[in-house]
Design an enzyme around this catalytic site. Structure first.
Site, PDB file in Angstrom:
ATOM      1  N   LEU A  23       0.846  -1.192   0.000  1.00 53.45           N
ATOM      2  CA  LEU A  23       0.000   0.000   0.000  1.00 53.45           C
ATOM      3  C   LEU A  23       0.881   1.240   0.000  1.00 53.45           C
ATOM      4  CD1 LEU A  23      -2.953   1.207   0.380  1.00 53.45           C
ATOM      5  CD2 LEU A  23      -2.325   1.398   2.812  1.00 53.45           C
ATOM      6  N   TYR A  58       6.052  12.469   3.655  1.00 52.72           N
ATOM      7  CA  TYR A  58       4.612  12.343   3.443  1.00 52.72           C
ATOM      8  C   TYR A  58       3.842  12.904   4.635  1.00 52.72           C
ATOM      9  CZ  TYR A  58       5.853   8.939  -0.227  1.00 52.72           C
ATOM     10  OH  TYR A  58       6.385   8.314  -1.330  1.00 52.72           O
ATOM     11  N   TYR A 132      12.390  21.773   1.538  1.00 56.68           N
ATOM     12  CA  TYR A 132      12.540  22.270   0.173  1.00 56.68           C
ATOM     13  C   TYR A 132      13.219  23.635   0.229  1.00 56.68           C
ATOM     14  CZ  TYR A 132       9.226  18.602  -1.077  1.00 56.68           C
ATOM     15  OH  TYR A 132       8.599  17.387  -1.240  1.00 56.68           O
ATOM     16  N   TYR A 219       6.359   2.388  -8.441  1.00 57.23           N
ATOM     17  CA  TYR A 219       5.355   3.342  -7.953  1.00 57.23           C
ATOM     18  C   TYR A 219       4.504   3.816  -9.111  1.00 57.23           C
ATOM     19  CZ  TYR A 219       8.611   7.273  -9.186  1.00 57.23           C
ATOM     20  OH  TYR A 219       9.455   8.170  -9.817  1.00 57.23           O
ATOM     21  N   SER A 220       3.373   4.388  -8.815  1.00 58.61           N
ATOM     22  CA  SER A 220       2.367   4.764  -9.827  1.00 58.61           C
ATOM     23  C   SER A 220       2.063   3.591 -10.757  1.00 58.61           C
ATOM     24  CB  SER A 220       2.852   5.970 -10.640  1.00 58.61           C
ATOM     25  OG  SER A 220       3.049   7.089  -9.825  1.00 58.61           O
ATOM     26  N   LEU A 222      -0.619   2.228 -11.457  1.00 62.04           N
ATOM     27  CA  LEU A 222      -1.907   2.396 -12.147  1.00 62.04           C
ATOM     28  C   LEU A 222      -1.953   3.716 -12.895  1.00 62.04           C
ATOM     29  CD1 LEU A 222      -4.249   1.149  -9.273  1.00 62.04           C
ATOM     30  CD2 LEU A 222      -3.286  -0.156 -11.175  1.00 62.04           C
ATOM     31  N   THR A 224      -1.420   7.481 -12.383  1.00 63.07           N
ATOM     32  CA  THR A 224      -1.457   8.259 -11.139  1.00 63.07           C
ATOM     33  C   THR A 224      -2.629   9.216 -11.200  1.00 63.07           C
ATOM     34  OG1 THR A 224      -0.111   9.594  -9.629  1.00 63.07           O
ATOM     35  CG2 THR A 224       0.097  10.065 -11.967  1.00 63.07           C
TER      36      THR A 224
END
Length: 401
Positions: A23, A58, A132, A219-220, A222, A224
């Site tokens: 997940l 995240y 950042y 990752y991604s 599907l 995104t």
């Protein structure tokens, strides 16, 4: 490969193993209600997921850790049943920051170790409190990084038992080779997390990683979301593909389930992100059917070399022999789906061409200057990224999956 909902782990080169389905937990912290990640991870564990992918940036690792601990307390799982992947952020590449950063992650999770700890990107930002860091013009402040030195600090974390396995993310072949060929290498990367799906199958990188016992984590898987701030929304939506939907109808499955099944049958680990209970459950229902060889070939043929996760690459600086060359434009922005890292071909007649290891096409390059102006050794060009930020203030604290 006999895969079941209860048993779908694949071996890692260090003797550990990783579930093929996990997940993903990336979410925009400004748009995601508090507690969404907590509930989603608990639903996932109840559904059968044993692999959770997360990251410090995240801003929800505390919820992930709480969900895992609650399920352990319920007797639903044991700690060793769960495979958690954390990530080293760009501001923490200096070797002396690696272990403290991982220890901070463990404190947030309230866990004793992570199962996999990876370098999130092969580039560094200026170390400090800002995730950042930006200059007065709103541009990211980058930092010189020594990936081999960072990797040695990662090895020390594994030796200390803070991470069961260590790996990388968004590394191309040359960057992987830099680590693999490092003198005194103790632990090689067990995995490389990159974008991978039927429209971007990464066949060359997948083959290279297989040759070196490195598992690809996609990752991604599907496609995104269609968030234009960091997604190439001009790319066709993967889940509307007629081939995926036609095969899905044959098995009474969705296009998403077919796409996920395609990847795991290739040996690619997938970490689809969803905080939707129904989709979390649907994404797990991929172990009660299998694709034929012909269907696998048909889906592989869908490859369009399309990246959904699109950033802008900005040439920051170049080796001294190139820095003042008129034929190479500095500060030129190039789409992420065209280039990630530049390197010179080592040829006796000087610089003839630049290869683009993570691109799908060759980009025209001006004619080379006389060979006398250049060394024949391999020259690395430093590249970096700028996201499609519409509001630099609101983008603070956001990271891609």
């Amino acid at each position: 490969m006999n895969l079941t909902a209860e048993s779908h782990r694949v071996p890692l080169s260090d003797g550990n193993s990783i579930p093929l389905l996990g997940l993903g937990t990336y979410a925009d912290p400004q748009k995601t209600p508090k507690g969404s990640c907590l509930e989603s991870v608990k639903i996932a564990i109840d559904t059968g997921y044993r692999h959770i992918d997360g990251a410090f940036v995240y801003f929800n690792e505390h919820e992930v850790g709480q969900a895992i601990r609650e399920k352990i307390a319920e007797g639903r799982i044991k700690r060793e049943d769960i495979f958690y992947c954390g990530k080293l952020w760009n501001t923490c590449h200096p070797p002396e920051l690696v272990r403290p950063t991982l220890e901070k992650t463990l404190k947030i999770l309230q866990l004793d170790y992570v199962d996999l700890y990876i370098i999130e990107l092969p580039m560094a930002f200026k170390p400090g409190d800002a995730l950042y860091p930006k200059d007065e013009n709103g541009k990211i402040i980058y930092h010189e990084t020594d990936l081999c030195a960072t990797w040695e600090a990662m090895e020390a974390c594994k030796d200390a038992g803070l991470a069961k396995s260590i790996g990388v993310s968004n590394f191309n072949r040359r960057q992987l080779e830099m680590i693999l060929n490092k003198p005194g290498l103790k632990h090689k990367p067990v995995s490389n997390q990159v974008e991978c799906h039927p429209y971007f199958t990464q066949p060359k990188l997948l083959e290279f990683c297989r040759q070196h016992d490195i598992v690809i984590v996609g990752y991604s898987p599907l496609g995104t979301s269609r968030d234009e701030t960091w997604v190439n929304v001009s790319s066709p939506p993967l889940l509307k593909d007629p081939v995926l939907n036609a095969i899905g109808r044959k098995y009474n499955k969705t296009a998403a389930q077919v796409a996920l099944r395609f990847s795991i049958q290739r040996g690619v680990v997938v970490i689809p992100k969803s905080f939707n209970p129904q989709r979390i459950k649907e994404n797990f229902q991929i172990f009660d059917f299998s694709l034929t060889d012909e269907e696998m070939k048909e889906i592989a043929a869908l490859n369009k070399n399309v990246r959904y996760v699109e950033l802008l690459i900005r040439l920051l600086s170049l080796p001294p022999t190139l820095r003042h060359s008129s034929f190479l434009l500095q500060e030129k922005e190039i789409p992420y789906n065209q280039v990630f890292n530049l390197y010179q071909v080592n040829r006796q007649d000087g610089l003839q061409e630049l290869l683009w290891p993570r691109t799908c096409q060759q980009i025209p390059f001006p004619a080379a200057p006389p060979a006398s102006n250049f060394n024949s050794t391999l020259l690395l060009c430093i590249v970096s990224f700028e996201s499609h930020e519409k509001d630099s203030a609101s983008s603070q604290g956001q990271m891609l999956p």
